[in-house]
Design a protein around this motif. Sequence first.
Motif, mmCIF file in Angstrom:
data_model
loop_
_atom_site.group_PDB
_atom_site.id
_atom_site.type_symbol
_atom_site.label_atom_id
_atom_site.label_comp_id
_atom_site.label_asym_id
_atom_site.label_seq_id
_atom_site.Cartn_x
_atom_site.Cartn_y
_atom_site.Cartn_z
ATOM 1 N N GLN A 95 0.625 -1.318 0.023
ATOM 2 C CA GLN A 95 0.213 -0.090 -0.031
ATOM 3 C C GLN A 95 0.863 1.283 -0.096
ATOM 4 O OE1 GLN A 95 -3.019 0.466 3.102
ATOM 5 N NE2 GLN A 95 -3.827 2.453 2.331
ATOM 6 N N SER A 96 1.989 1.295 0.717
ATOM 7 C CA SER A 96 2.688 2.331 0.751
ATOM 8 C C SER A 96 3.466 2.667 -0.508
ATOM 9 C CB SER A 96 3.800 2.356 1.792
ATOM 10 O OG SER A 96 3.446 2.176 3.075
ATOM 11 N N PHE A 97 3.951 1.812 -1.238
ATOM 12 C CA PHE A 97 4.599 2.089 -2.778
ATOM 13 C C PHE A 97 3.597 1.974 -3.597
ATOM 14 C CE2 PHE A 97 8.227 0.176 -0.353
ATOM 15 C CZ PHE A 97 9.041 1.073 -0.599
ATOM 16 N N THR A 98 2.311 1.873 -3.632
ATOM 17 C CA THR A 98 1.237 1.910 -4.340
ATOM 18 C C THR A 98 0.259 3.234 -4.240
ATOM 19 O OG1 THR A 98 -0.172 0.436 -3.405
ATOM 20 C CG2 THR A 98 1.174 -0.352 -5.391
ATOM 21 N N SER A 99 0.899 4.024 -3.195
ATOM 22 C CA SER A 99 -0.084 5.329 -3.119
ATOM 23 C C SER A 99 0.659 6.562 -3.596
ATOM 24 C CB SER A 99 -0.406 5.308 -1.411
ATOM 25 O OG SER A 99 -1.017 4.031 -1.160
ATOM 26 N N ASP A 100 -0.102 7.682 -3.817
ATOM 27 C CA ASP A 100 0.462 8.746 -4.157
ATOM 28 C C ASP A 100 1.485 9.484 -2.894
ATOM 29 O OD1 ASP A 100 -0.079 9.137 -6.655
ATOM 30 O OD2 ASP A 100 -1.861 10.113 -6.207
ATOM 31 N N PRO A 101 2.561 9.968 -3.072
ATOM 32 C CA PRO A 101 3.195 10.300 -4.085
ATOM 33 C C PRO A 101 4.337 9.251 -4.566
ATOM 34 C CG PRO A 101 4.330 11.260 -2.389
ATOM 35 C CD PRO A 101 2.883 10.732 -1.835
ATOM 36 N N VAL A 102 4.174 8.027 -3.734
ATOM 37 C CA VAL A 102 5.401 7.236 -4.005
ATOM 38 C C VAL A 102 5.198 6.533 -5.247
ATOM 39 C CG1 VAL A 102 6.434 5.254 -3.018
ATOM 40 C CG2 VAL A 102 5.672 7.028 -1.420
ATOM 41 N N CYS A 103 3.974 6.293 -5.711
ATOM 42 C CA CYS A 103 3.856 5.580 -7.049
ATOM 43 C C CYS A 103 4.353 6.414 -8.326
ATOM 44 C CB CYS A 103 2.536 4.973 -7.082
ATOM 45 S SG CYS A 103 1.146 6.203 -7.359
ATOM 46 N N ASP A 104 4.245 7.710 -8.038
ATOM 47 C CA ASP A 104 4.572 8.655 -9.328
ATOM 48 C C ASP A 104 5.931 8.787 -9.467
ATOM 49 O OD1 ASP A 104 4.607 10.739 -11.130
ATOM 50 O OD2 ASP A 104 3.978 12.268 -9.784
ATOM 51 N N PRO A 105 6.507 8.486 -10.876
ATOM 52 C CA PRO A 105 7.965 8.361 -11.069
ATOM 53 C C PRO A 105 8.420 9.732 -10.717
ATOM 54 C CG PRO A 105 6.612 7.449 -12.810
ATOM 55 C CD PRO A 105 5.510 7.947 -11.741
ATOM 56 N N LYS A 106 7.692 10.876 -11.076
ATOM 57 C CA LYS A 106 8.398 12.214 -10.899
ATOM 58 C C LYS A 106 8.801 12.181 -9.450
ATOM 59 C CE LYS A 106 5.748 14.301 -14.398
ATOM 60 N NZ LYS A 106 4.835 15.340 -14.892
ATOM 61 N N PHE A 107 7.875 11.809 -8.530
ATOM 62 C CA PHE A 107 8.447 11.634 -7.097
ATOM 63 C C PHE A 107 10.028 11.465 -7.018
ATOM 64 C CE2 PHE A 107 8.730 9.637 -2.916
ATOM 65 C CZ PHE A 107 8.331 10.927 -2.079
ATOM 66 N N PHE A 108 10.358 10.527 -7.537
ATOM 67 C CA PHE A 108 11.837 9.976 -7.503
ATOM 68 C C PHE A 108 12.783 11.050 -8.117
ATOM 69 C CE2 PHE A 108 9.491 6.087 -6.822
ATOM 70 C CZ PHE A 108 10.015 5.810 -5.652
ATOM 71 N N GLU A 109 12.327 11.794 -8.876
ATOM 72 C CA GLU A 109 13.096 12.651 -9.608
ATOM 73 C C GLU A 109 13.679 14.065 -8.966
ATOM 74 O OE1 GLU A 109 11.167 13.731 -13.359
ATOM 75 O OE2 GLU A 109 11.303 11.662 -14.066
ATOM 76 N N GLY A 110 12.809 14.087 -7.309
ATOM 77 C CA GLY A 110 13.119 15.285 -6.577
ATOM 78 C C GLY A 110 14.684 15.297 -5.971
ATOM 79 N N CYS A 111 15.355 14.166 -6.060
ATOM 80 C CA CYS A 111 16.527 14.183 -5.651
ATOM 81 C C CYS A 111 17.465 13.692 -6.715
ATOM 82 C CB CYS A 111 16.709 13.075 -4.387
ATOM 83 S SG CYS A 111 15.738 13.498 -3.135
ATOM 84 N N PRO A 112 17.963 14.669 -7.532
ATOM 85 C CA PRO A 112 18.746 14.083 -8.518
ATOM 86 C C PRO A 112 20.330 13.750 -8.190
ATOM 87 C CG PRO A 112 18.275 16.460 -8.988
ATOM 88 C CD PRO A 112 17.237 15.943 -7.697
ATOM 89 N N GLU A 113 20.605 12.730 -8.702
ATOM 90 C CA GLU A 113 21.916 12.155 -8.400
ATOM 91 C C GLU A 113 22.108 11.547 -7.252
ATOM 92 O OE1 GLU A 113 24.964 14.991 -9.035
ATOM 93 O OE2 GLU A 113 24.072 15.903 -11.000
#
Length: 150
Positions: A95-113
């Motif tokens: 549930q944690s990994f399939t809920s917003d905002p975690v399931c949104d790929p853009k969420f992971f782009e918030g910490c480049p590198e």
Amino acid sequence: SSGINAEYGGPIAKKMIEVAAEEGSWVALQNVHLAGSWMPQLEKICEDFTPDKVNPNFRLWLTSYPSPKFPVTVLQNSVKMTNEPPTGLKANLYQSFTSDPVCDPKFFEGCPEKEVRFEKLLFSLCFFHAIVQERKKFGPIGWNIQYGFN
């Protein structure tokens, strides 16, 4: 935000409800179980709702834990929704990994590198959250009994 009680937050909440009922907007009052002294006034406000006084688009959202002070008539005339955590670590992590905002790929782009660090930190946080949810069902003994680690 202020707490709802008869002296301070009550008049503010009442005014917000009256304006929203007339205009057809929505009001959300959170944790109303903490406002036991205001419950009779909430009951009176809800009893005064009639189709000729209230805009059909008006919605009143109340969040609460179960409370003996919560007016029964408000409960009886309401649509009730519950949100309970899933049972088991696997279901909770899912549930944690399939809920917003975690399931949104853009969420992971918030910490480049720093994606790898971020993913490890996120997994740790979700895992800890799942453990806490599981232990919570055991009440006070969930954290107070020593376990032998072999």
